[in-house]
Design a protein around this motif. Structure first.
Motif, PDB file in Angstrom:
ATOM      1  N   GLU A 138       0.827  -1.209   0.000  1.00 55.74           N
ATOM      2  CA  GLU A 138       0.000   0.000   0.000  1.00 55.74           C
ATOM      3  C   GLU A 138       0.862   1.261   0.000  1.00 55.74           C
ATOM      4  O   GLU A 138       0.519   2.260  -0.641  1.00 55.74           O
ATOM      5  N   LYS A 139       1.968   1.216   0.716  1.00 50.66           N
ATOM      6  CA  LYS A 139       2.873   2.373   0.733  1.00 50.66           C
ATOM      7  C   LYS A 139       3.468   2.604  -0.656  1.00 50.66           C
ATOM      8  O   LYS A 139       3.563   3.748  -1.132  1.00 50.66           O
ATOM      9  N   LEU A 140       3.833   1.520  -1.329  1.00 50.93           N
ATOM     10  CA  LEU A 140       4.379   1.640  -2.685  1.00 50.93           C
ATOM     11  C   LEU A 140       3.328   2.180  -3.656  1.00 50.93           C
ATOM     12  O   LEU A 140       3.624   3.025  -4.505  1.00 50.93           O
ATOM     13  N   LYS A 141       2.098   1.708  -3.525  1.00 49.60           N
ATOM     14  CA  LYS A 141       1.027   2.210  -4.398  1.00 49.60           C
ATOM     15  C   LYS A 141       0.769   3.690  -4.147  1.00 49.60           C
ATOM     16  O   LYS A 141       0.516   4.459  -5.083  1.00 49.60           O
ATOM     17  N   ALA A 142       0.814   4.090  -2.883  1.00 46.64           N
ATOM     18  CA  ALA A 142       0.604   5.503  -2.547  1.00 46.64           C
ATOM     19  C   ALA A 142       1.696   6.369  -3.172  1.00 46.64           C
ATOM     20  O   ALA A 142       1.423   7.459  -3.693  1.00 46.64           O
TER      21      ALA A 142
END
Length: 527
Positions: A424-428
């Motif tokens: 999720e951090k990478l997608k953000a």
């Protein structure tokens, strides 16, 4: 004669001292008869008494296994009914207990029925489902199928087994044929597991304006109309179940939703989520793109299999896939903007660095999507579909379906908090980058420019080329842009590299992650 009287005296004394009734009386008679195995006369007497005493109990049992009706005016039968639990709760309540607790076993089960008590309970439950569907259940009763006694020939056990086989087969046929269970599951796969690609693309195009609003500002009615338009405008229109598709907008992010579902086999906690600081940016800027979700109208009795809990699990997977698609689309737009400079020398400029970063981000997101769809959902679906063909009861169908959903949740990382939070951090980061690029780099209408260049004069073409050079020069000299790209590149690479050891370590315990680990490592090598 005296031995018979003594046996009766002992029997009466035990019955009075324990104040027995119902199944307890039958158990007492049965145990006393077995205890008198050495005295045929006494045993014969006690067995005769057992047969007479069990006549009323047999009538109750017969009505239950042949009609699904509890006829128990004095509360002596070993099956209880909780009328407060309604079948409607299956589609409304995540923790609905209808199927498990509407009918349940009491403590006082006759000892000679202990081994078949669960079968008896299930038989009546199946008959009840069919009766509530308005299905006329005709159990063919012959002399051999009547429950006449609990004798030593165990004929009653054969009757119970036959009744169970009939009820189980009838209900399964009803669910598959009349209510098209497999078709409904296939429809759920088509929409909530994003198997219908053209529908999703069209919907995301026409609903973009509404989805970019905050959840509280979104009109669900408008989204529903857009869903209907997308369905009618694509191949989904030929699906007879497409009218059952609904939509909703959640009020929290996917990670927050997972923390609220305490029964999932994972270790999400609000404290851990806050400490990881993953959900903060998304919570502050959350829109319909993070909270949009499809729903599905599930009629009775299909709600036994596709309950509110099962549908919620489908929706968790949908939200993950939908957001990945959104991130991929945003990165593609950023990539297209940068391709406006492809005819200009960009060597050594921030544009080149940004293009390489954009390519790496796209590879990461697309690798993740490929893993989720082709390595997890597709093979697990085919496995479930094959097992459903050989299922012999509706309980087995429920078990197979629940196993499929749980396996998909786990393999889609939704039950692996540490991995999911990193993803999720990478997608953000990818989303922030794509948004920044669309703001910082001047957009060039490449197609329009090329179209004009074919018919325009050489002077006009030279002028457009000069304009692009000027735009590139401005972009190259833009300090904010250069710093932003360097910042995104550094953060993305750092997050990606921190994911690799975690993923590699997890893949040792969870072999299904091996392919995803290889994909992620491939992205890392490109850096």
């Amino acid at each position: 004669m005296m031995s018979s009287l003594n046996a009766l005296a002992v029997l009466i004394e035990k019955a009075m001292s324990n104040n027995t009734s119902g199944s307890a009386t039958l158990n007492l008679l049965h145990s006393q008869a077995k205890a008198m195995a050495g005295d045929s006369a006494v045993r014969s007497l006690l067995e005769k008494m057992t047969d007479c005493a069990s006549a009323a109990y047999l009538r109750m049992l017969e009505r239950w296994v042949y009609e699904g009706v509890i006829d128990d005016p004095y509360g002596e039968f070993f099956i209880a009914e909780n009328k407060s639990l309604q079948k409607e709760s299956l589609t409304q309540d995540y923790d609905a207990k209808y199927w498990q607790q509407r009918y349940s076993l009491k403590d006082g089960i006759p000892s000679f029925l202990n081994n078949v008590a669960a079968t008896i309970l299930t038989t009546g439950k199946y008959l009840n489902v069919m009766r509530e569907c308005g299905h006329n259940v005709q159990v063919s009763l012959s002399e051999n199928s009547k429950l006449t006694s609990f004798g030593s020939n165990h004929q009653y056990l054969e009757c119970i087994k036959s009744a169970y086989d009939f009820a189980s087969g009838e209900l399964l046929t009803l669910m598959k044929d009349k209510y098209d269970l497999i078709g409904k599951l296939r429809s759920l796969k088509r929409y909530l597991l994003l198997d219908q690609g053209d529908f999703l693309v069209h919907f995301m195009d026409i609903a973009r304006e509404e989805l970019t609003k905050k959840p509280e500002d979104i009109s669900v009615e408008k989204l529903q109309s857009l869903v209907d338009i997308a369905l009618r405008s694509t191949a989904a229109a030929s699906d007879p179940s497409h009218e059952d598709l609904t939509c909703c907008v959640e009020r929290s992010s996917l990670l927050k939703k997972l923390t609220s579902l305490k029964d999932l086999d994972c270790a999400y906690s609000s404290d851990k989520l806050a400490a990881a600081d993953v959900d903060q940016p998304m919570t502050l800027n959350i829109t319909g793109l993070e909270t949009f979700c499809l729903g599905y109208k599930i009629p009775w009795p299909l709600s036994l299999v596709i309950s509110r809990k099962a549908l919620t699990k489908y929706q968790l997977i949908f939200r993950l896939l939908f957001h990945c698609k959104h991130v991929s689309r945003q990165l593609c737009q950023a990539w297209q903007i940068q391709q406006g400079f492809r005819s200009v020398k960009i060597l050594g400029t921030p544009i080149l660095r940004s293009s390489i970063l954009c390519r790496s981000m796209l590879k990461f997101v697309n690798s993740l999507l490929h893993y989720l769809t082709f390595e997890v959902l597709e093979p697990n679906w085919h496995s479930m579909h094959g097992r459903l063909q050989t299922a012999r009861s509706i309980d087995e169908v429920i078990q197979i379906h629940d196993f499929f959903l749980q396996k998909c949740l786990k393999e889609c990382l939704l039950l692996l908090p540490e991995l999911l939070m990193k993803v999720e951090k990478l997608k953000a980061l990818c989303l922030q980058y794509a948004t920044s690029i669309q703001l910082l780099i001047p957009s060039i209408e490449v197609a329009a420019a090329e179209s004009k260049s074919k018919s325009g004069s050489s002077r006009a073409r030279a002028k457009r080329s000069q304009d692009r050079d000027e735009q590139l020069k401005l972009a190259s000299e833009n300090v904010v842009m250069s710093q932003s790209i360097l910042k995104f590149e550094s953060e993305f690479n750092a997050e990606l590299q921190s994911l690799v050891p975690t993923l590699s370590k997890s893949s040792q315990a969870e072999p299904y992650l091996t392919h995803l680990a290889q994909c992620i490592l491939g992205v890392g090598i490109d850096q």
